[in-house]
Design an enzyme around this catalytic site. Sequence first.
Site, mmCIF file in Angstrom:
data_model
loop_
_atom_site.group_PDB
_atom_site.id
_atom_site.type_symbol
_atom_site.label_atom_id
_atom_site.label_comp_id
_atom_site.label_asym_id
_atom_site.label_seq_id
_atom_site.Cartn_x
_atom_site.Cartn_y
_atom_site.Cartn_z
ATOM 1 N N GLU A 1 0.834 -1.207 0.000
ATOM 2 C CA GLU A 1 0.000 0.000 0.000
ATOM 3 C C GLU A 1 0.866 1.253 0.000
ATOM 4 O O GLU A 1 0.617 2.200 0.740
ATOM 5 C CB GLU A 1 -0.932 0.018 1.226
ATOM 6 C CG GLU A 1 -1.823 -1.189 1.367
ATOM 7 C CD GLU A 1 -2.702 -1.136 2.610
ATOM 8 O OE1 GLU A 1 -2.896 -0.030 3.173
ATOM 9 O OE2 GLU A 1 -3.193 -2.198 3.027
ATOM 10 N N LEU A 2 1.873 1.281 -0.839
ATOM 11 C CA LEU A 2 2.882 2.340 -0.767
ATOM 12 C C LEU A 2 2.317 3.694 -1.166
ATOM 13 O O LEU A 2 1.697 3.840 -2.221
ATOM 14 C CB LEU A 2 4.056 1.973 -1.673
ATOM 15 C CG LEU A 2 5.167 3.020 -1.796
ATOM 16 C CD1 LEU A 2 5.834 3.263 -0.454
ATOM 17 C CD2 LEU A 2 6.200 2.576 -2.829
#
Length: 931
Positions: free
Chosen positions: A809-810
């Site tokens: 989930e960068l």
Amino acid sequence: MKGLPICCFISRQHKHPFKRSEETMENPQLTSNNGCSENLNQAANIIVNHDFSNGLHSWHTNCCNGFVVSAECGDRGKPSSSSRSGGNYAVVTNRTKCWQGLEQDITSRVLPGSTYLVSACVGVSGPLSGSTDVLATLKLENHGSATSYMLIGKTSVSKEKWEIVEGTFSLLAVPERLVFYLEGPSPGVELLIDSVVISCPSSSKSESASIGAGDDNIIINPKFEDGLNNWSGRGCKVALHDSMADGKIVPQSGKAFASATERTQNWNGIQQEITGRVQRKLAYSVAAVVRIFGNNVTTATVQATLWVQTPGRNDQYVGIANVQATDKDWVQLQGKFLLNGSPSRVVIYLEGPPPGTDLLVNSLVVKHAEKIPPSPAPVIENPDFGANIITNSQLDDSTNGWFPLGNCNLSVGSGSPHILPPMARASLGVHEPLSGRYIHVKNRTQTWMGPAQMITDKVKLFLTYQVSAWVRIGSGANGPQNVNVALGVDNQWVNGGQVEINDDRWHEIGGSFRIEKQPSKVMVYIQGPGAGVDLMVAGVQIFPVNREARFKYLRHQADKIRKRDIVLKFSGAGSSGLSGTNVKVVQTQNSFPIGSCMSRTNIDNEDFVNFFVKNFNWAVFGNELKWYWTEPQQGNLNYKDADDMVALCQKHNIETRGHCIFWEVQATVQQWIQALNKDDLMKAVQNRLTNLLTRYKGKFKHYDVNNEMLHGSYYQDRLGKDIRANMFKTANQLDPSATLFVNDYHVEDGCDTRSCPERYIEHILDLQEQGAPVGGIGIQGHIDNPVGPVVCTALDKLGILGLPIWFTELDVSSINEHVRGEDLEVMLREAFAHPAVEGVMLWGFWELFMSRDNAHLVNAEGEVNETGKRFLALKHEWLSHARGQVDVKGQFNFRGFHGKYAMEIDTPSKKIVKTFVVDKGDTPLVVPVEL
């Protein structure tokens, strides 16, 4: 929102026979039968990007190809009396049918009963003698009915002349989808379009009068100057006031304000329908002046929300913005929104305070959002990378430069480590040994007490600083103790790193910070153990990091683990004489997974989809697979959104991650689940697993089984410790093909002891000991101010487990696009260069559709910003291309990234093209090429 501007990526220079003469350019009033007038009314033009100044934004080719020629492309050919565009025009090419052309969806911009004037400046080029017709057409689509077409106008066009196609149209009812397009020339003939205007002078005049302000506010009667006309209550009553509370409440501006009263639900409020006045794929800014009154409530949240009804009659709610309103003063609520699809109805409303409290509104403005120019890249003079900004770090001068925060005592002791902590050593390289002296903090009566130092004048804006120290605690601690390096920035707490200590050894503490607004005071201090526990601190280092120096190292590492030696071996008839023949190799796709989050509403936007499928090879759904989305009420299953998204991904060969089966944080668990008894909850959990994994068996490569187990324990608390492992076991039984992940946040940044790598490792091992088939480690990557060695250290520790690691989930955030792009590059390079990392998922990329502000790569209406440009440049860097000659052995050797390739060689008898795939491997890959 629009996709990547096509005008920026023209692969070849096109010259078409249209050139403006000096006379034409100097006389914008001139019109003739081979020219186009500048004087058409564009103020009310409903066509977006009418002159192609923004590439093909909002335009789409119909089963053919298109591009935009800019004024800089050179010779334009024949004069075209004052074409309105001032430079650019579109070229529609590769046309095989007469009906193929260029189109734009105008559904949300057309009002029933209004008459619209159409004028388009068009031309043709290519294999044509004489003239051909160009047509302006409307396509009308309604669900369940046959598509119908309406001819607006037609003109005859020959080469080397611009012509006008004109006409009018009026619709008694607007269809579910209304598309305007230009078509007509014979197959093979290129259609040229200089500009398009569709205007409705009468409606624009009347709307302007009704709005009253003469601006582009789409709210009618925004300050209640016309009473409550166009306003209504949403589940409540509305009233008009010039004052309230015995004259204590008066309008902030204007003569009146409205109240939403007799409210029985939080969502009750005041609303206005804006259907037909709001356009899809345009960003709108919202500003409202609000306050609250009554029921003894002094402060409450007021939110602006959109209710959107789709043509399929599905309801969507879009939160725009919220503000803490009070009963004392008017406050301004501000936000932005964008609609991806073509809605049937759109209503904006204000809601939020508890039932019984009136919501007061003084004004509401909704207008096309102003485009704010990006900030330039920060210029940092003398960054002095690696220089410690802490005074007397080695304590050569006793405790001078330090002071006690609180009523504690500082003294100097000896016996601390003489070497730098590993993370600092990785950044600084060779460095002088530490002195072995430390600050001993005694008589601590509060957790926040410790040594402090002012660094206000030493911190430079937009520089990323790494924090490093050795810390130790004294005896008397009751359980594990958190030690934290903190910064007080104008009385706001900033986390510089923390560590958990449960023994009497020295521990490394590491982290980072950055300041982006000029502060008046910055203080660094070390805090954390409980009252009465001594704290020892040694070798405090705060220094700006040289990211580019780290990038050079990472490029070398990536070359070792993401590339392979390749040998093209030519054989067959004529191969003996190939020596010296030219070979060209182009990599078409890097196989390293780089994906992004998307939402169901995003896929209604063709521009979003175009950017997505071009730049990502994996997808994850933001909400549409979560339990609260697929079963909001017990037994009421909603998989349509996820089905639509899976279908899109399958169409474009994009792999998908399943996020998530369960979420352990109680705040995310829907109320009907929390109301179940233990037995019914266990049945619901089993049903959730069965429904989800049988429906999508084989379609999701990964599943996050139980999200954020280090930060929540709802199901474990209700159903016992075994439930977590059983979730993994059952999921594996239902879909053995899927890799099952743990997933958590703040693992990589040193900011949270609950999810530090050591805790995460213990958690994973515990699950495995219970028989859970954990197949992958998810690191969310919602990170601030990333520093390579800090991130890499966490990856090294987790890599010991031998499981694939994914950043799931960068996202990174900075108000400056250049700094944000650098942050993103730090994370992507660290991931790409680490052998344990097998993929990266961005948590979105499009403005207004991300969970964090100032994190996007593409602006709301589709312009790739500086962050996005950095991302695209990095992806380009990770493609290997090679040119050379066949050697005397009949071979061509090169080294390239893993992925798909195309090879081209011209032999004396024929051209040979071959595609091949380079997989991971330690030995050279031999690719046979049969001639």
